[in-house]
Design a protein around this motif. Sequence first.
Motif, PDB file in Angstrom:
ATOM      1  N   GLN A   1      30.542  33.223  23.959  1.00 32.58           N
ATOM      2  CA  GLN A   1      31.577  32.323  23.278  1.00 32.58           C
ATOM      3  C   GLN A   1      33.236  32.877  23.429  1.00 32.58           C
ATOM      4  N   THR A   2      33.209  34.444  23.423  1.00 29.43           N
ATOM      5  CA  THR A   2      35.016  34.701  23.833  1.00 29.43           C
ATOM      6  C   THR A   2      35.421  35.035  24.292  1.00 29.43           C
ATOM      7  N   TRP A   3      35.234  34.406  25.753  1.00 27.22           N
ATOM      8  CA  TRP A   3      35.810  33.173  26.952  1.00 27.22           C
ATOM      9  C   TRP A   3      36.802  32.629  26.227  1.00 27.22           C
TER      10      TRP A   3
ATOM     11  N   GLY B   1      30.694  40.320  29.663  1.00 27.30           N
ATOM     12  CA  GLY B   1      30.638  40.936  29.029  1.00 27.30           C
ATOM     13  C   GLY B   1      32.397  39.995  27.743  1.00 27.30           C
ATOM     14  N   ALA B   2      33.574  40.445  27.066  1.00 29.47           N
ATOM     15  CA  ALA B   2      33.861  39.636  26.674  1.00 29.47           C
ATOM     16  C   ALA B   2      35.633  39.518  27.344  1.00 29.47           C
ATOM     17  N   SER B   3      36.496  38.778  26.371  1.00 27.57           N
ATOM     18  CA  SER B   3      37.324  38.190  26.744  1.00 27.57           C
ATOM     19  C   SER B   3      37.679  37.647  28.694  1.00 27.57           C
ATOM     20  N   VAL B   4      37.110  36.983  28.655  1.00 27.18           N
ATOM     21  CA  VAL B   4      37.349  36.246  30.344  1.00 27.18           C
ATOM     22  C   VAL B   4      38.101  35.577  29.868  1.00 27.18           C
ATOM     23  N   GLU B   5      39.023  35.146  31.627  1.00 29.45           N
ATOM     24  CA  GLU B   5      39.355  33.781  31.596  1.00 29.45           C
ATOM     25  C   GLU B   5      38.925  33.411  33.018  1.00 29.45           C
ATOM     26  N   ILE B   6      38.640  31.611  32.432  1.00 34.14           N
ATOM     27  CA  ILE B   6      38.603  30.691  34.220  1.00 34.14           C
ATOM     28  C   ILE B   6      39.686  29.652  33.619  1.00 34.14           C
ATOM     29  N   ALA B   7      40.335  29.339  34.586  1.00 35.36           N
ATOM     30  CA  ALA B   7      41.187  28.481  34.803  1.00 35.36           C
ATOM     31  C   ALA B   7      40.964  27.091  34.996  1.00 35.36           C
ATOM     32  N   ARG B   8      41.673  26.213  35.277  1.00 29.59           N
ATOM     33  CA  ARG B   8      41.439  25.271  35.719  1.00 29.59           C
ATOM     34  C   ARG B   8      40.927  24.993  36.865  1.00 29.59           C
ATOM     35  N   ASP B   9      40.245  23.656  36.261  1.00 30.54           N
ATOM     36  CA  ASP B   9      39.984  22.999  38.228  1.00 30.54           C
ATOM     37  C   ASP B   9      38.480  24.161  39.022  1.00 30.54           C
TER      38      ASP B   9
ATOM     39  N   ALA C   1      37.967  39.620  32.671  1.00 28.96           N
ATOM     40  CA  ALA C   1      37.834  39.548  34.205  1.00 28.96           C
ATOM     41  C   ALA C   1      38.397  38.303  34.020  1.00 28.96           C
ATOM     42  N   SER C   2      39.463  38.124  35.294  1.00 30.98           N
ATOM     43  CA  SER C   2      39.862  36.269  35.030  1.00 30.98           C
ATOM     44  C   SER C   2      40.057  35.989  36.420  1.00 30.98           C
ATOM     45  N   LEU C   3      39.555  34.295  36.280  1.00 31.51           N
ATOM     46  CA  LEU C   3      39.227  33.761  37.492  1.00 31.51           C
ATOM     47  C   LEU C   3      40.271  32.631  38.055  1.00 31.51           C
ATOM     48  N   GLY C   4      41.357  33.008  38.687  1.00 33.67           N
ATOM     49  CA  GLY C   4      42.632  31.837  38.724  1.00 33.67           C
ATOM     50  C   GLY C   4      42.486  30.333  39.171  1.00 33.67           C
TER      51      GLY C   4
ATOM     52  N   THR D   1      28.222  38.789  40.806  1.00 36.51           N
ATOM     53  CA  THR D   1      28.586  39.886  39.982  1.00 36.51           C
ATOM     54  C   THR D   1      30.011  40.447  40.090  1.00 36.51           C
ATOM     55  N   ILE D   2      31.077  40.196  38.866  1.00 29.73           N
ATOM     56  CA  ILE D   2      32.496  40.966  39.228  1.00 29.73           C
ATOM     57  C   ILE D   2      32.892  41.821  37.482  1.00 29.73           C
ATOM     58  N   GLY D   3      33.333  42.748  38.467  1.00 31.15           N
ATOM     59  CA  GLY D   3      33.379  43.939  37.318  1.00 31.15           C
ATOM     60  C   GLY D   3      34.469  43.628  35.781  1.00 31.15           C
ATOM     61  N   ASP D   4      34.647  44.534  35.119  1.00 28.78           N
ATOM     62  CA  ASP D   4      35.364  44.562  34.010  1.00 28.78           C
ATOM     63  C   ASP D   4      37.149  44.677  35.081  1.00 28.78           C
TER      64      ASP D   4
END
Length: 323
Positions: free
Chosen positions: A173-175, A190-198, A223-226, A238-241
């Motif tokens: 919900q907070t991603w 967890g919260a505030s995950v970022e997943i970029a385009r494509d 965590a963030s995914l480019g 699994t991807i950590g904080d």
Amino acid sequence: MDDTNVVEVSTTIDSGSELGRHVWIRAASRLQNVQLGNDCFVGFKCDLKFVSIGNSSMLATGVQCLGIAQSPIRIGANAWLGAKVTVKAGVTIGAGAVVAAGALVVSDIPPDAVAVGRPARVIAYRNVVEDGSPSPERVLAKVRERARQGMPSLLDRASLSVARLKTLNPDTQTWDISEDTLIDAELRGGASVEIARDCILIGRSARLGGMSQLGGIDIGTGASLGEGIVIEAAGGVTIGDFSELGARVTVVTSSHDHSFRSLPWEEAPVRIGSRCVIGEGAIIVGPLSIGDGAVIKPYSVVIRDVLENTVVNGVVQLMEIQE
């Protein structure tokens, strides 16, 4: 198109290409003047030009076969090309050959050879149990049925909306998830995950129709995914904080037992610890664990465990030989 085949969204196939039966072509691939045999698999974001591929051959995510009209590529039956393998014009890869992830193939590979590296070199030959050829046919029936039932499917872009994704995966919900994504995955974390385009993210646990109890993707807080990342999480990721995955990283959690001609599937989970940095273009091939605080240099191929707070280049650098 043959109704036994499955071609996923954002894939382009030109009029000069021919497909056999029971073919599975995953999302965002491009085929130009490709002759593809029966029972073949083509992974995400493959780029295939002027290549003939024999029956029951399997190409993993990001494979590039860069043939030209005057110098096409030939791949024999029952071959397996790992993630982000690049094959240069004029090369022949023999029947039953296995080419490891990240390899650069600049010369012919004999039948049943196992090749690794940049440039690829033969390190062994397969001694196989002749139990039949690989085929995606059974899985394709499940893929089509899932789409018919109106479930999230890479056959229907509309079924993959971010709003629907968040409804089906309450932890998200907070991603911040780009609408320009293809996600058919069980997501937790967890919260505030970022997943970029494509990006393309797939994989579910067995309880939701996946192949493994470990399937799905667990992403920690912050965590963030480019952009352009592919995560294949049938075997579990699994991807950590506060970890960061750079643009065009590929994570693979499936393996195959090369001692059998049928290349049976095996789960190969990947665990990335907290506050890790995975550089642009890296390939992570399970089963493995990357310790907290580790740094993976850009364009590395990682196939074994990485200790915490270490900096590694992987087993090979994808950029070490480029034209």
